[in-house]
Design an enzyme around this catalytic site. Structure first.
Site, PDB file in Angstrom:
ATOM      1  N   ARG A  14       0.845  -1.205   0.000  1.00 33.31           N
ATOM      2  CA  ARG A  14       0.000   0.000   0.000  1.00 33.31           C
ATOM      3  C   ARG A  14       0.885   1.262   0.000  1.00 33.31           C
ATOM      4  NH1 ARG A  14      -0.563   4.810   2.195  1.00 33.31           N
ATOM      5  NH2 ARG A  14      -0.013   3.951   4.217  1.00 33.31           N
ATOM      6  N   ASP A  15       1.559   1.501   1.105  1.00 37.48           N
ATOM      7  CA  ASP A  15       2.350   2.733   1.256  1.00 37.48           C
ATOM      8  C   ASP A  15       3.421   2.823   0.178  1.00 37.48           C
ATOM      9  OD1 ASP A  15       4.270   4.631   2.130  1.00 37.48           O
ATOM     10  OD2 ASP A  15       3.763   4.308   4.219  1.00 37.48           O
ATOM     11  N   HIS A 210      10.135   6.428   8.953  1.00 31.97           N
ATOM     12  CA  HIS A 210      10.759   6.545   7.630  1.00 31.97           C
ATOM     13  C   HIS A 210      12.267   6.691   7.800  1.00 31.97           C
ATOM     14  CE1 HIS A 210       7.234   7.619   4.756  1.00 31.97           C
ATOM     15  NE2 HIS A 210       6.907   6.652   5.584  1.00 31.97           N
ATOM     16  N   CYS A 241      11.062   8.763  -0.608  1.00 32.86           N
ATOM     17  CA  CYS A 241      10.500  10.058  -0.239  1.00 32.86           C
ATOM     18  C   CYS A 241      10.750  11.078  -1.343  1.00 32.86           C
ATOM     19  CB  CYS A 241      11.121  10.530   1.067  1.00 32.86           C
ATOM     20  SG  CYS A 241      10.545  12.157   1.539  1.00 32.86           S
ATOM     21  N   ASN A 250      10.139   4.476   3.523  1.00 32.58           N
ATOM     22  CA  ASN A 250       9.805   3.638   4.669  1.00 32.58           C
ATOM     23  C   ASN A 250      11.020   2.867   5.188  1.00 32.58           C
ATOM     24  OD1 ASN A 250       6.809   3.874   4.933  1.00 32.58           O
ATOM     25  ND2 ASN A 250       6.922   3.258   2.791  1.00 32.58           N
TER      26      ASN A 250
HETATM   27 ZN    ZN Z   1       5.294   5.423   5.189  1.00 33.32          ZN
END
Ligand code: ZN
Length: 310
Positions: A14-15, A210, A241, A250
């Site tokens: 997901r992320d 993160h 990022c 992450n």
């Molecule tokens: Zn994240």
């Protein structure tokens, strides 16, 4: 067989996937989830239920959930921003819903076009819905930008703790803290999780860290020392990022599992099989960088995992 000491919650599907440009084909997503499961991962955030026009990477969310729930003992999580998303996630059979609630006023408006107060009301609406139609389903409110925000800068700690308490009061079962932009440091992590626990007790949830500035593992360890036992991480650190080119987003699941296992903290995950789970990820997203020091360096000579639960 003893249960693991901590829960590693894999958020890559997901992320990670919603932060990259490419779209992973559904069949590859399912292979990746199967490989994570085979490694012993027992909680996976598999999809986000948002309109496909906003996030084409998540257009197959319902199919992915329907597959994941066939894996015995796996907790299948889905991110939902509102009641409509929750309806779809529950219809697909998700076991646990997670809602992003931003502590930063600016981030909340930019991310979900809602104020923090409006998001707390969404948490209430989703909580009421699941109580009505799926009372066994758990609801988590993840407080994003809990350690700072690229738009707003500093985020007052009082705001973070108060917001988490409001989400619990609105019906969430747990509330964790997310370092959405990679600003956190270990002293801050300890302070905030200590305050969170003092405020909401055992409803204090996961640490979502993160690695943008290289402090992801240090922050997880700090959270562990404050009693946190659930950690979000992403295989290969997927989800770079956008604010720090070349930096991983992450925390890398492989490195996190290695750290804890090396310390004798049992994760229930087989590191070799976890590293093997990078293959379907790489196959499904050709050209996307994957991170991780442990997969690069290999395991130390003679390294033995204490107890492998797979
Ligand atoms: Zn994240």
């Amino acid at each position: 067989m003893n249960p693991p000491d901590i829960l590693i919650s894999e958020v890559g599907p997901r992320d990670g996937l919603q932060s990259v440009k490419g779209t992973m084909p559904t069949a590859d997503k399912l292979r990746w989830i199967d490989a994570l499961y085979a490694a012993g991962v027992r909680e996976i955030e598999v999809a986000s239920f948002v309109p496909a026009r906003l996030l084409p990477q998540m257009a197959d969310a319902a199919d992915v959930v329907r597959h994941a729930v066939t894996l015995p003992g796996l907790t299948v999580m889905a991110l939902v921003p509102n009641r409509k998303g929750a309806e779809a996630a529950l219809a697909a059979g998700a076991h646990k819903l997670t809602m992003p609630v931003s502590a930063s006023v600016a981030h909340s408006l930019a991310n979900v076009r809602k104020t923090r107060e409006e998001m707390v009301e969404e948490v209430r609406a989703v909580s009421d819905l699941r109580r009505e139609i799926a009372p066994h389903v758990k609801l988590e409110a993840g407080i994003s930008t809990a350690f700072g925000c690229t738009l707003q800068g500093d985020v007052p700690e009082d705001d973070v703790i108060q917001l988490a308490a409001q989400c619990i009061a609105a019906g969430a079962d747990e509330s964790g803290l997310s370092d959405t932009v990679g600003y956190a440091n270990p002293a801050q992590v300890r302070r905030l999780f200590r305050r969170l626990r003092a405020e909401i007790g055992d409803k204090a949830g996961a640490a979502h860290m993160h690695n943008t500035r290289g402090l992801g593992l240090a922050n997880c360890l700090a959270a562990y020392e404050e009693g946190v036992r659930t950690f979000d991480a992403s295989l290969g650190g997927l989800g770079g990022c956008p604010y720090a080119p070349g930096a991983s987003g992450n925390v890398v699941t492989e490195d996190l599992v290695f750290m804890f296992e090396a310390m004798g903290v049992r994760t229930g995950i087989d590191i070799q099989k976890l590293i093997a789970a990078r293959s379907p990820l790489i196959a499904g997203l050709p050209g996307e960088p994957v991170y991780g020091m442990t997969p690069e360096a290999g395991l130390p000579k003679g390294f033995m995992q204490g107890t492998v639960h797979v």
